[in-house]
Design an enzyme around this catalytic site. Structure first.
Site, PDB file in Angstrom:
ATOM      1  N   HIS A 158     -25.197  50.298  24.192  1.00  0.00           N
ATOM      2  CA  HIS A 158     -24.251  49.851  23.162  1.00  0.00           C
ATOM      3  C   HIS A 158     -24.984  49.501  21.864  1.00  0.00           C
ATOM      4  O   HIS A 158     -24.518  49.831  20.770  1.00  0.00           O
ATOM      5  CB  HIS A 158     -23.458  48.647  23.669  1.00  0.00           C
ATOM      6  CG  HIS A 158     -22.606  48.940  24.861  1.00  0.00           C
ATOM      7  ND1 HIS A 158     -21.752  50.016  24.917  1.00  0.00           N
ATOM      8  CD2 HIS A 158     -22.473  48.294  26.061  1.00  0.00           C
ATOM      9  CE1 HIS A 158     -21.124  50.034  26.087  1.00  0.00           C
ATOM     10  NE2 HIS A 158     -21.551  48.997  26.789  1.00  0.00           N
TER      11      HIS A 158
ATOM     12  N   LEU B  55     -12.882  55.813   2.262  1.00  0.00           N
ATOM     13  CA  LEU B  55     -12.536  55.940   3.678  1.00  0.00           C
ATOM     14  C   LEU B  55     -12.010  54.620   4.239  1.00  0.00           C
ATOM     15  O   LEU B  55     -12.540  53.551   3.935  1.00  0.00           O
ATOM     16  CB  LEU B  55     -13.790  56.358   4.458  1.00  0.00           C
ATOM     17  CG  LEU B  55     -13.685  56.356   5.987  1.00  0.00           C
ATOM     18  CD1 LEU B  55     -12.889  57.546   6.479  1.00  0.00           C
ATOM     19  CD2 LEU B  55     -15.084  56.345   6.613  1.00  0.00           C
TER      20      LEU B  55
ATOM     21  N   ASP C  63     -18.059  57.707  23.761  1.00  0.00           N
ATOM     22  CA  ASP C  63     -18.356  57.589  25.189  1.00  0.00           C
ATOM     23  C   ASP C  63     -19.800  57.985  25.485  1.00  0.00           C
ATOM     24  O   ASP C  63     -20.363  58.853  24.822  1.00  0.00           O
ATOM     25  CB  ASP C  63     -17.399  58.503  25.972  1.00  0.00           C
ATOM     26  CG  ASP C  63     -17.398  58.201  27.461  1.00  0.00           C
ATOM     27  OD1 ASP C  63     -17.794  57.086  27.854  1.00  0.00           O
ATOM     28  OD2 ASP C  63     -17.009  59.087  28.241  1.00  0.00           O
TER      29      ASP C  63
END
Length: 246
Positions: free
Chosen positions: A37, A131, A20
């Site tokens: 962004h 991962l 956020d």
């Protein structure tokens, strides 16, 4: 705090992040929201590489919620184009770091180019054993639960599942996150203190860490601090300290 302070034996197996603050970061610089962004990609890379190096098993990033479709069309289109470009750009890095890509959410709702690029990247990284990077796209916790209930109801109706056999464990197999452990640590940037319809079922006993850092400024050091804060907490799961300690 440095990475050396992290106890490898008690790493969270699954970290989830609500990324956020991109819009506010851009506004602070007098730029359009999409600028924020675009500049968030470095934070995604740093968090992913940081988790991979430490040995975290799963990292789930809340990239685009079902509610985000209601944003201005120009921003949504910019986000979709950015998603395609970022997946292309980061594919070599994912392979180099042995990262497996996965996605949860209403993927069919994404534009055709996005779906194609996402599925190609998932296929190309499917044999990586490090991962697992999970992108939550066109996702919300309530949507996921409703979809799981629908699939479960169909199986009951078709006598594939008996009503008395439904349990928490069975229900979890109908969720998008089936076969993944629940997050042990959830990080939210930008100072907001809510979970915003993210992994509502899975966050039942997750440790939540809030930071004022806006997402484009989030770096590996911030990730390390969140993990250290997590390791300094006592996780009781409804029990008392004496029970946990014995």
């Amino acid at each position: 705090m440095p990475k050396e302070n992290i106890v490898k034996e008690s790493l969270p197996k699954h970290i989830a992040i609500i990324m956020d603050g991109n819009g506010r970061w851009a506004k602070n610089k007098g730029a359009a929201r999409i600028f924020g962004h675009r500049n968030a990609v470095a934070a995604v890379r740093d968090a992913t590489e940081g988790c991979a190096e430490l040995g975290v098993d799963y990292l789930t990033l809340y990239a685009f919620s079902t509610e985000n479709w209601g944003r201005p069309a120009e921003e949504v289109m910019g986000l979709m184009e950015l998603l395609v470009a970022t997946i292309k750009q980061e594919l070599k890095t994912l392979q180099k770091n042995n990262v497996k890509l996965a996605a949860i959410g209403d993927i069919e709702a994404l534009p055709k180019r996005c779906k194609k690029q996402l599925r190609e990247a998932i296929e190309l990284t499917k044999n990586n054993s490090g991962l697992t990077l999970v992108l939550a796209l066109s996702y919300s916790g309530r949507w996921e639960i409703i979809e799981a209930i629908k699939r479960l109801a169909v199986d009951v109706k078709e006598d594939k599942l008996k009503l008395d056999d439904i349990s928490s464990e069975v229900f979890e197999t109908y969720l998008n996150t089936a076969n993944m452990p629940d997050p042990e640590l959830m990080i939210r940037t930008s100072g907001e203190m809510r979970i915003s319809n993210f992994l509502l079922w899975q966050l039942a006993y997750t440790e939540i860490y809030f930071t004022d850092k806006l997402w484009p400024d989030f770096r590996r050091q911030d990730l390390n601090e969140a993990i250290i804060a997590y390791q300094n907490r006592e996780r009781r799961f409804g029990r008392i300290s004496e029970q946990v300690n014995t």
